[in-house]
Design a protein around this motif. Sequence first.
Motif, short mmCIF file in Angstrom:
data_model
loop_
_atom_site.label_atom_id
_atom_site.label_comp_id
_atom_site.label_asym_id
_atom_site.label_seq_id
_atom_site.Cartn_x
_atom_site.Cartn_y
_atom_site.Cartn_z
N THR A 211 44.29 34.16 47.04
CA THR A 211 44.85 34.26 48.39
C THR A 211 45.70 33.03 48.64
OG1 THR A 211 42.82 35.36 49.11
CG2 THR A 211 44.27 34.54 50.85
N ARG B 271 47.16 30.13 50.58
CA ARG B 271 46.72 29.31 51.71
C ARG B 271 47.83 28.30 51.98
NH1 ARG B 271 42.81 32.31 53.51
NH2 ARG B 271 41.03 32.55 52.13
N GLU C 177 44.14 29.97 46.81
CA GLU C 177 42.69 29.99 46.61
C GLU C 177 42.35 30.99 45.52
OE1 GLU C 177 39.53 30.10 49.93
OE2 GLU C 177 39.61 32.14 49.10
N VAL D 62 40.84 25.82 45.79
CA VAL D 62 42.28 25.89 46.07
C VAL D 62 43.03 25.08 45.01
CG1 VAL D 62 44.10 25.36 47.75
CG2 VAL D 62 41.91 26.28 48.53
#
Length: 408
Positions: free
Chosen positions: A211, A213, A218, A233
Amino acid sequence: MSERVVIVGGGVAGVSTAGALRAGGFDGDLTLVDAGEFPYDRPPLSKDFLAGTQDIKQIALKPQQWYDDQRVRLMNRTTVSALRPADGAVELVDGALLPADRVVLATGGGAARPPIPGAHSDRVHVLRTAKDADRLREALGSGARVLVVGAGLIGAEAASTAVRLGCEVVLADPVAVPLAAAIGAELADWLHGLHHRAGITTLHTGVDGFTDRPGGIEARFTDAGEPAAEPQVFDAVLLGVGMVPRTEIAQSAGLRVEGGIVVDERQLTSHPAVLAVGDPARTRRDGVLLPRTEHWEAAQHDGARAAATLLGTTPPPATAPWFWTDRHDRHVEAVGHMASAELTVVRGSYDDPAFAVFGLRDGHVVAAASVDDPMAVRAARRMIDRQVAVRAGPLADPSVNLRSLLRG
Ligand SMILES: Cc1cc2nc3c(=O)[nH]c(=O)nc-3n(C[C@H](O)[C@H](O)[C@H](O)COP(=O)(O)OP(=O)(O)OC[C@H]3O[C@@H](n4cnc5c(N)ncnc54)[C@H](O)[C@@H]3O)c2cc1C
């Protein structure tokens, strides 16, 4: 003998085919069509080229003059979109037809991109082309947090280069001991341990999803890991999870394709006017489909064999498969089929600056792998090719000259 040969693909397999054809006396028209900027070598892409200590010119497979001298018409930045064997031609993307009596498919492959959610992010990289390497290098600034997914050859080498560039590296693989089948579990474990000693965090896990960020990406890990890794991350991610052979034009021409373009031991496909070499080719021997080799030297040997087939001469004898890999300033070479060994012996010790592991079966060497000892692998290759009978004791003794064992 055919007059017009078109080679599709300017990697080591395609360029070797061209060189071997001319060396063997081929006097007809020879065209090498390559979709890229110009034919360059791929192994440096995870090593010195990625590190920025070699530039694109230094990794050219041949200087431009070579193509002129060899009378090879090099068509860079040109893509073959279809084979037209019935018309004696190949078709280019702009619709033009290029006359071809025989075609050699040397189309290589692309980096695998498994359908991991979020993997389309700009922060997720693959490594197959010089452009990929340029883009990845930009992300590997000192202090960058980098996740490498896949600890096979390319992932491990890129992780090693990233740490050399000052990155903080996490290397994740769901396989506990990558490369075990190729070089034996013990050496593979030792080699994997080099990452840890170089400051890389190794995780025994796969990746579930990514994902974006603010300021990073992440990564979520599968729960196969022990202990399960928490999401983290990173600044960049590299997927080093394999290669997908480029078989589309073979497939749409109706050639036999099964996990690769199926060829016989002369590199002939299911169409008599078409041969295939290098990473996309898959050999059928005695009715059995062998795994694709995906190594540099195998691609080169395919080229020599294809040229012999086109010239109607005897192909060079098959030799035991060989590859090398470099990581953390250690040079590894491997030959043969370690998975078929019933006994392994270490020549020297894992603490030595250089050592080798030999795989034996029925009193013969079937495989070897070395760390900073390429001569040991060279000797092992001769033992395998000549099927020399050897005993484990002298093999394991570094004071015994390996050449003396070649006599059997
Ligand atoms: C990063 C990296 C590191 C590696 N390190 C090692 C190593 O240390 N040791 C080792 O033994 N092997 C290594 N390898 C593997 C080795 O480089 C490959 O096995 C070898 O490059 C295969 O050569 P090839 O000619 O079959 O394919 P490729 O090198 O992929 O060349 C295929 C060419 O065909 C072109 N092409 C494809 N389709 C078309 C079309 N339709 N029209 C025109 N052109 C087309 C492509 O643009 C490409 O230039 C590495 C590979 C990579 C990617």
